[in-house]
Design an enzyme around this catalytic site. Sequence first.
Site: not given
Length: 643
Positions: A173-175
């Site tokens: 879950n990236e930025p």
Amino acid sequence: MINISEIALLEYKAPGSFEETRYEKLHNVIVDSSSQGSLKIAHTIARLIIEKHDQDQMCVLGLATGSSPLSVYRELVRLHKEEGLSFENVITFNLDEYFPLSKEDVQSYHYFMHSNLFDHVDIKAENINIPDGEVSIQEVRNTCIAYEKKIDQLGGIDLQILGIGRTGHIGFNEPGSHLNSQTRTITLDHLTRFDAAPAFQGIENVPRKAVTMGIQTILNAKRILLMAWGSYKAEIIQKAIEGGVSAMIPTTYLQHHKNTTLILDSEAASELTRIKTPWLVSTCDWNEVNRSKAIAWLCETTGKSILKLTDEDYNQHGMSDLLALHGSAYDLNIEMFNRLQRSITGWPGGKPNADDQYRPERANPHPKRVIIFSPHPDDDVISMGGTFDRLVSQGHEVHVVYQTSGNIAVSDQDALKYLEVTSDLIEEKSNPQLEMLKKAFLETNPNHPAHRSICDLKGSIRKRESLGATRYFAIPDKQVHFMNLPFYETGMIAKNPISQKDIDLTVAMIEKIKPHQIYAAGDLADPHGTHRVCLDIIFAALKTLKPKPYMKDCWVWLYRGAWHEWDIHEIEMAVPMSPDQVLRKRKAIFYHQSQKDGVMFQGNDHREFWVRAEERNAASAKKYQAMGLAEYAAIEAFKRYFF
Ligand code: F6R
């Protein structure tokens, strides 16, 4: 029955319940080392599996991959093999998988999980769940929905373990990931792909996407343990724990979860306010280390040199109790100034016939027998080339011991070049050994370990480069030793665990030389990297050798590898270099030609090694100067290790 009672397990305590957790919004436990933390996590998992088993229930675990949980899995395998822990009642869900990527690919998380855990325990194949990286783009959405549904139907995840990426991602879950996100595909951030590049032999081979559980999927877990090891993670850990909840640092979403514990080693925790500047949080134990740390920080914060700090500066920066204890800024300033002044020496092996009461090293014996341990064949000159040069010129018997062959860091193109030069020179055109090497090159497959003969050729290139540098510093070849430690010789990035053989070889080397001084790379930046492993091997060897009488006369100094420098308050020996000595050091580094102009494993720093070394040494000199000490061109720094 398995014995897990001796290791204190990880229990949740709400942040904010203790004075020292001011600024902190996530519960965290700081452990001495990643191995200690990994044991705690593994035993917490084992306890849950047993409890569930005793209640005739399945235990649903959420699992992570990456370097962080490796020792956790190693301990779980040991608990299974040696203490009878069974995984028969365990169902697992992995966080993520690269997309697209075949399950057979050595970089796939399928491969990782099977080779590090599942193949060695009695978990049932049907109880293993890992997001599918092989399905078509049209099908992937349905498999994600099915993944979520399956977790739900089993009553949710009992215990989720997590690592943290430098982007602040959990799972992938990236930025920008939404609080309500569920299992889905995601485009990986450049930094994440950059960090994965060495394993994939170049960023161009890292998949651009992944399938990952969502934030909501993770937050639905009943208990969450997130681990972070090494100073590499310190900055993002500080933001995750002390910052407000933000989609730009997805780990901060864990602040919404009421049963999350972060397990940090001391390096990963080093940027937390209570560790970095404890005097800003609560009453501080004003021992010598904290005094020096606080004064160095005060100089940096106020932009003043030590002897210009005033009572007011101390009072205004949370240090009034220190002032009360010591009477005045004047006494504190003088103490710190003398400490730093006395760390500086142009005689790293001790100055013969001089009063050594206030010098970092003893005058006698002189000359000394010295071992410089170098994890790879070049760390000696990169990290302490100036000191190395001085030790030799001041008459000490300097031995350099290269711990690993460093063979995987030589590119195929470079190795082929040497092979072809050799081939051009020899008469006999069909030399069987050369033919075998050429064939091995043709069969190279980045997904498999490199052929032994190619590893040997690459190791030999690094050996010859090292001898170029040590001859330049004028030490005889017989004082240059290549240990080729076995843990490193996998032909792949992933290394074997430390074995007794690695320790025995190191013990034998120290025993043969009986040194008065040992220098070693005290690189704590990456607990799973080669430097840290090499250090652990030396520590184990020192422990074995401690009872030997000659070891009583042996002092150990730690230098930092290519990445970080010691903080000013940690430095116990500072060896200054003149501009000419800086150039000699540069030349010695240049002998390591295979590591120049586009290194294979550069880490998160694009500068070449010699540039990093020079900038770092110049920065240390500037720091000393800014604190009011003499101005030098460059300084190499060391910290003593007591064993
Ligand atoms: C792995 C995963 C990632 C990693 C993170 C840290 O399944 O989901 O979030 O935990 O990238 O990786 P390491 O531990 O290699 O630093």
